[in-house]
Each structure stands twice: as structure tokens, then as C-alpha cells.
Design a protein around this motif. Structure first.
Motif, mmCIF file in Angstrom:
data_model
loop_
_atom_site.group_PDB
_atom_site.id
_atom_site.type_symbol
_atom_site.label_atom_id
_atom_site.label_comp_id
_atom_site.label_asym_id
_atom_site.label_seq_id
_atom_site.Cartn_x
_atom_site.Cartn_y
_atom_site.Cartn_z
ATOM 1 N N ARG A 276 6.326 7.809 4.086
ATOM 2 C CA ARG A 276 4.985 7.797 3.494
ATOM 3 C C ARG A 276 4.070 6.994 4.426
ATOM 4 O O ARG A 276 4.379 5.834 4.738
ATOM 5 N N SER A 321 0.058 8.962 1.990
ATOM 6 C CA SER A 321 -0.017 8.115 0.796
ATOM 7 C C SER A 321 -1.364 7.415 0.726
ATOM 8 O O SER A 321 -1.842 6.872 1.720
ATOM 9 N N ASP A 353 1.213 11.366 -1.969
ATOM 10 C CA ASP A 353 1.705 10.373 -2.937
ATOM 11 C C ASP A 353 0.650 9.286 -3.116
ATOM 12 O O ASP A 353 -0.261 9.144 -2.288
ATOM 13 N N TYR A 385 3.796 17.153 -4.285
ATOM 14 C CA TYR A 385 3.618 15.727 -4.574
ATOM 15 C C TYR A 385 4.971 15.018 -4.538
ATOM 16 O O TYR A 385 6.010 15.613 -4.852
ATOM 17 N N PHE A 387 5.549 11.600 -6.106
ATOM 18 C CA PHE A 387 4.946 10.435 -6.742
ATOM 19 C C PHE A 387 5.901 9.272 -6.984
ATOM 20 O O PHE A 387 7.016 9.457 -7.480
ATOM 21 N N HIS A 388 5.406 8.065 -6.669
ATOM 22 C CA HIS A 388 6.001 6.855 -7.237
ATOM 23 C C HIS A 388 5.717 6.941 -8.742
ATOM 24 O O HIS A 388 4.587 7.249 -9.139
ATOM 25 N N THR A 411 6.112 17.165 -9.367
ATOM 26 C CA THR A 411 6.519 16.313 -8.245
ATOM 27 C C THR A 411 7.834 16.820 -7.639
ATOM 28 O O THR A 411 8.720 17.296 -8.363
#
Ligand SMILES: [Zn+2]
Length: 602
Positions: A276, A321, A353, A385, A387-388, A411
């Protein structure tokens, strides 16, 4: 003479009576001694039986019990994986070491070093045979990493800060910030000074470099005092990025830093990474600030060159990111940039992200219209995506429900997913869809989600074969190796005493399976990995002399607790100790007791 004879007979009679009395007294003592020995033996036998016989399980019950345990074992990550003969040799050694360490701690009530704060256990962990084996193990891919925390601080200090035009300043919190200028700007709150001059005037380069490193690293000997809460450690973590972003965004250093990261990941036996990166803000000495496409090409060129030089390395790919404290307009710009880059570099640019501490910052739902933008185009644009989501201890909060939005927004994987175990429906969804959870155990511990890593919230999901990959998030921030330390604690803390080489092998295969390598790249990566794995297995057998039962390893219990001198491994070993030593010793002592009693009487 007659008197003398009478006197003589009387003396003889007294002696005979005394002897007779002695004999009866001797018998009394002898019987007493034998009786006492018998009672003692009986008591010992009872205690011995109560220790050992509890493990004599009725066979029907035992079969049922084993079936249940084995059925459950087969449900976990790697539960269905079958090890070949060579792998089993390595496996036996690893399991023996793991079991010895865990039993030692559990039965002797000593500390369990692999689960305590990494800051306190780091050097101890590095001395263990399992760590050394995992270090050599081909670990596949690391899929959750951030651009400013991937190459070692040693390299930053010893290489980057020795270059021309590098400046430092000390901010109000005494953190040293590093940057690169042709002419440093006036900065009253944090006046810039040349690192070269400061180092030179310190009179001791070694000492200067060490102080610089200690100032930047999160590593500390007293983590509970230094970082008592999640928010305090996050403040320190954010400060780290402020300290290095200047120097690491200077394009020539970015290039070399990234290349160094690839060198270090390869040396740690990682063959592929997905990174990222913010992609914004790379600059040059003449004042040029580069756009994200320039940054992406920088990463792409370095990667291609590195793969050319190292054909056993499978490469790297980039996820853009943005910070989750930015406003929607900034995020929309980044989404649009991501769509362009994804179209233009489909084999290198993976998607988008949002990063940053989830609890106090904007949740995904705050950006929902922006995040839906690609899918609302005509035709819909499929921007992947990554994602966190739910990197939090909170339940039912917006940060926790980031999981819901991540899944609704399709995601590809979930970063951390620490709160996932509290959402049974979402767990079902990720299993059905094959959405892997990127687990970063040390990051979770250091950033305050869990102190004892055996309580890590993903452990229950590993036991249910939820798609999981192990990664390391920001390893250089806390001076961890690229992946070995995280893989070690995942194995020693997030999996059980009976979880073996199969679980490691499966986690590693997961890392390649859930990467975004295309079909051709994936086939090639697996081929490289398999060759490296086979070599690793045969090297491990030779290094640890496993054909002949394995090298002798250190007394781990003594390392954990110096006063511990005896390892009582299990009830089985206790049984043999009784049979071989205690019972014969007791019989010997009983006889000695009888003999001594008799001797004293006589
Ligand atoms: Zn992360």
C-alpha cells in the motif's frame, strides 16, 4: 568351688534370658520396620496410581474422544493438508520444540515468552530453533505492507542519512524529523540542521547513529509504561511517519529505500509483496513534486529491475492508499487517479484502500458516495478495494461496521479484520466469497489491540479455516524482520500446541493463493515456491540432523525461568521417572532402614 559353680550357672541363665528377650525385641522391631515399609509402599502406590492411572482411558471413550479431536483438527487452516515423509521429519522436530516450550510454561507455571510484548521477547524469540527454521522457510507472499515502513531503520540511518542535503530537526516532542533540501527553509518550530554537520560535531558517529535510530524506532524496553493506551501508541506510530516521510519521499531515496526493502524481503525468504503506497508527494531537489503516476512508475521500474536480477523473486504490486482523515473531495480525486492507473497498469496497480487509525477517524460509510463512484459509472468501473476494516477492540461502532461496508463494497481482502469474530454472518460471507483476512499479529499487539498474543481475536477463525494470510504491516517501525517474526508468533500463539508444519505450509500457500497474481504469474510463483520449499525441507533435515533424531537443543525452560531445573514434560514422562528411579530408590531406602534398625538394636 561349689559356690563358684552355682554362680557360673546363674550367670549363664541370665545371659540366656537376656538373649531370649533380645530375640523377641528384635522380632518386634523387625516386624515394625517391615510394616512401616509396607504401609509407605502402599501409600506411594496409591499416589502413583492417582497420577498415572487417570490417563488410562476406557478404549471406547478414547476412540470417541480422538474422533472428535481429529474431526475438529481437520476443520482448521491446513487441517486437510498431508505432509510427505521428508516434511514429516521436519514436522516432528518442530512439534517437539513447540510442545516442549508450551508444556514447560504450562506445567511449570513459567512465563511464555512468544506471547508477551514483542519489545521484551524479540531477542529471546530469535534464539529459538523454531524461529531459525521459520526464518529459512520460503514464506510466499506478504500482502499487507505500507510504503514508509518496509526497509530496515539501519539502512535509513547508515545509508540514507549519510547522503548529501539530508537535514534533521527536533520537534517540540523531541522527535527528530528527517528531510532533504537544496536549501533548508526557515522553520522556527523545528529548525533544520545538516545531518552531516551534526554527526561530525558529535565526535562519535556510532553513538550519533544509535541515538538517531532510538529516536525513530518504536522499540522500547518498557512498553507498558511507554505506551499505556491504544491512542498513545498510535500517536507515537503517527509520529514515526512524520519523522521519516520527508527523507523517504525524496525520489532518489524512495527508489533506493524500496529496492532495499525488496532485498530484505527476499533475504527473509519472502518472494512477493503487495504494497500500500500513498503515491503522493515524491519530490526532487529542484523543487519538482511528482504525481502518483510517476511514483507508480518508480515502483514498477525498481520491481522489474529487481526481478530481472533475481529470477527467483516473483515481484511486487501496488495498492493506492489514502488517509481516512481526508475529506471526500481528496478521496474522490484519489479514486479517479486509481481508476486511471488501474486501466493503464492492470498488471501492476491493484486498487485502492484507506489507512489510518479507524476509531477516531472517518469510517468507510462517511465516504460511501465517493467509494460507490466507480460502480456508478456507465458502464460500471470495477475498481478493486483492499480495505482496512475493524482494526479495533470496539464492537458495534462505526469502526467495527467498517467490515460491513468493506464487504458490501466487494473488498478483495480485509486488512486486519480484528473484530470479525464477533460477526458470524460476515464470517460466513468472507468464507463463501474467499475474501482473505490479512492478519498482522505483531502490529495488533504493538498498536494495543491485544497484549498476550494467545488471545488474538483471529485465532478462533484460523481454527475454522477462514481464509487467512499472515503479514507484517509496518515491520521496520518496530525493528521486526520483514515476515519471520510475525510468522513465528502466528505459529506459536495463534495456533495450538498440536498445530504443526501443515498449518505453516497452508498459511504460506494462502499468501500466494489470495494474492492478486494473474494465472500465469501465480503458476510461476508456485513453481518457484515449491522448488524453494523442497530445498528448505532437505536443508532443514541436514542442518538439524533430523534423520538421526535431531540436534540437541537448549533447555528452553531454563531460559524462560532460570530457577527451573527440571522439565516435567507430561504424565507419560512422569510415569517413567517413577518406574526407573523412584520405586527402586524407595525399595533400597526401605531395606537400608530395616538394616539400620537391626544394627542399632544389636
Ligand atoms: Zn495496515
Amino acid at each position: 568351688r561349689q559356690f563358684d559353680r552355682t554362680h557360673y550357672y546363674m550367670k549363664l541363665k541370665i545371659l540366656a534370658l537376656t538373649y531370649q528377650h533380645s530375640i523377641s525385641t528384635f522380632k518386634f522391631y523387625y516386624v515394625c520396620a517391615v510394616a512401616m515399609a509396607a504401609v509407605s509402599c502402599l501409600l506411594l502406590l496409591v499416589s502413583f496410581m492417582s497420577t498415572v492411572d487417570s490417563y488410562t482411558i476406557p478404549s471406547d471413550y478414547n476412540t470417541e474422544r480422538n474422533n472428535l479431536i481429529n474431526s475438529e483438527k481437520s476443520m482448521r487452516v491446513g487441517g486437510k493438508l498431508v505432509l510427505n515423509t521428508q516434511e514429516q521429519l521436519v514436522n516432528q522436530f518442530i512439534v517437539k520444540e513447540k510442545r516442549q516450550l508450551m508444556d514447560c510454561s504450562r506445567l511449570n507455571r513459567t512465563g511464555y515468552a512468544p506471547a508477551v510484548s514483542f519489545f521484551q521477547s524479540k531477542s529471546w524469540i530469535e534464539s529459538t530453533p523454531i524461529f531459525k527454521i521459520i526464518q529459512k522457510m520460503p514464506k510466499g507472499a506478504s500482502l499487507h505492507l505500507h510504503d514508509l515502513a518496509i526497509a530496515s531503520l539501519d539502512w535509513v540511518i547508515k545509508n540514507a542519512t549519510y547522503r548529501d542535503n539530508v537535514y534533521m530537526c527536533t520537534d517540540k516532542n523531541y522527535y527528530i524529523q528527517l528531510s532533504v533540501f537544496k536549501n533548508p527553509p526557515n522553520n522556527p518550530d523545528c529548525p533544520w540542521k545538516s545531518v552531516r554537520s551534526e554527526r561530525s560535531s558529535s565526535g562519535n558517529n556510532q553513538e550519533f547513529d544509535l541515538r538517531l535510530k532510538r529516536n525513530i524506532s518504536l522499540l522500547t524496553t518498557d512498553p507498558l509504561v511507554t505506551y499505556p493506551t491504544v491512542d498513545i501508541v498510535w500517536d507515537r506510530f503517527n509520529a514515526y511517519f512524520a519523522q521519516v516521510i520527508g527523507i523517504l519521499s525524496y525520489a532518489p531515496i524512495t527508489r533506493d529505500y524500496y529496492r532495499q526493502a525488496l532485498v530484505e524481503f527476499k533475504a527473509d525468504n519472502v518472494q512477493y509483496i503487495e504494497l500500500r503506497a500513498q503515491l503522493h508527494g515524491l519530490y526532487d531537489l529542484d523543487g519538482t513534486v511528482y504525481d502518483p503516476e510517476y511514483a507508480l512508475n518508480l515502483y514498477k521500474n525498481v520491481t522489474e529491475e529487481f526481478v530481472r536480477d533475481n529470477p527467483d523473486f516473483s515481484g511486487a504490486k501496488i495498492i493506492m492508499s489514502s488517509l481516512r482523515l481526508n475529506e471526500n473531495s481528496n478521496i474522490l480525486n484519489d479514486i479517479k487517479t486509481s481508476m486511471i492507473l488501474y486501466t493503464k497498469y492492470p498488471d501492476f496497480f491493484l486498487g485502492f484502500d484507506l489507512v489510518g487509525q479507524e476509531d477516531p477517524n472517518h469510517p468507510l460509510i462517511y465516504y460511501i458516495n465517493t467509494l460507490l463512484y466507480p460502480s456508478q459509472q456507465n458502464p460500471p468501473f470495477n475498481l478493486p478495494y483492499f480495505f482496512h476494516a475493524a482494526e479495533t477492540k470496539w464492537q458495534g461502532t462505526e469502526s467495527d461496521y467498517n467490515l460491513v461496508d468493506a464487504l458490501l463494497l466487494n473488498t478483495t481482502r480485509i486488512g486486519h479484520g480484528y473484530g470479525l469474530v464477533k460477526h458470524p454472518l460476515l464470517v460466513e460471507m468472507i468464507k463463501e466469497r474467499g475474501v482473505a483476512v490479512e492478519v498482522n499479529p505483531l502490529s495488533n499487539q504493538i498498536l494495543g489491540l491485544v497484549s498476550d498474543l494467545r488471545n488474538h481475536a483471529i485465532a478462533p477463525l484460523i481454527s475454522q479455516d477462514i481464509p487467512v494470510v499472515i503479514s507484517s504491516d509496518d515491520p521496520s517501525t518496530w525493528e521486526a524482520l520483514p515476515l519471520t517474526h510475525d510468522m513465528y508468533v502466528a505459529f506459536m500463539d495463534l495456533t495450538g500446541e498440536d498445530a504443526d508444519l501443515a498449518i505453516l505450509k497452508q498459511l504460506i500457500q494462502n499468501s500466494l493463493n489470495y494474492s492478486v497474481l494473474n494465472q500465469t504469474e501465480s503458476t510461476s510463483a508456485f513453481k518457484l515456491w515449491q522448488a524453494a520449499w523442497d530445498k528448505f525441507i532437505s536443508d532443514t533435515i541436514n542442518t538439524w540432523n533430523l534423520v538421526n533424531g535431531g540436534s540437541q537443543t537448549s533447555q528452553i525452560c531454563e531460559v524462560l525461568k532460570p530457577v527451573t531445573t527440571q522439565i516435567s514434560g507430561s504424565a507419560t514422562s512422569l510415569k517413567y521417572v517413577h518406574i526407573i528411579f523412584v520405586i527402586p530408590m524407595y525399595i533400597l531406602l526401605s531395606h537400608a532402614y530395616i538394616f539400620l534398625t537391626t544394627f542399632i538394636f544389636l
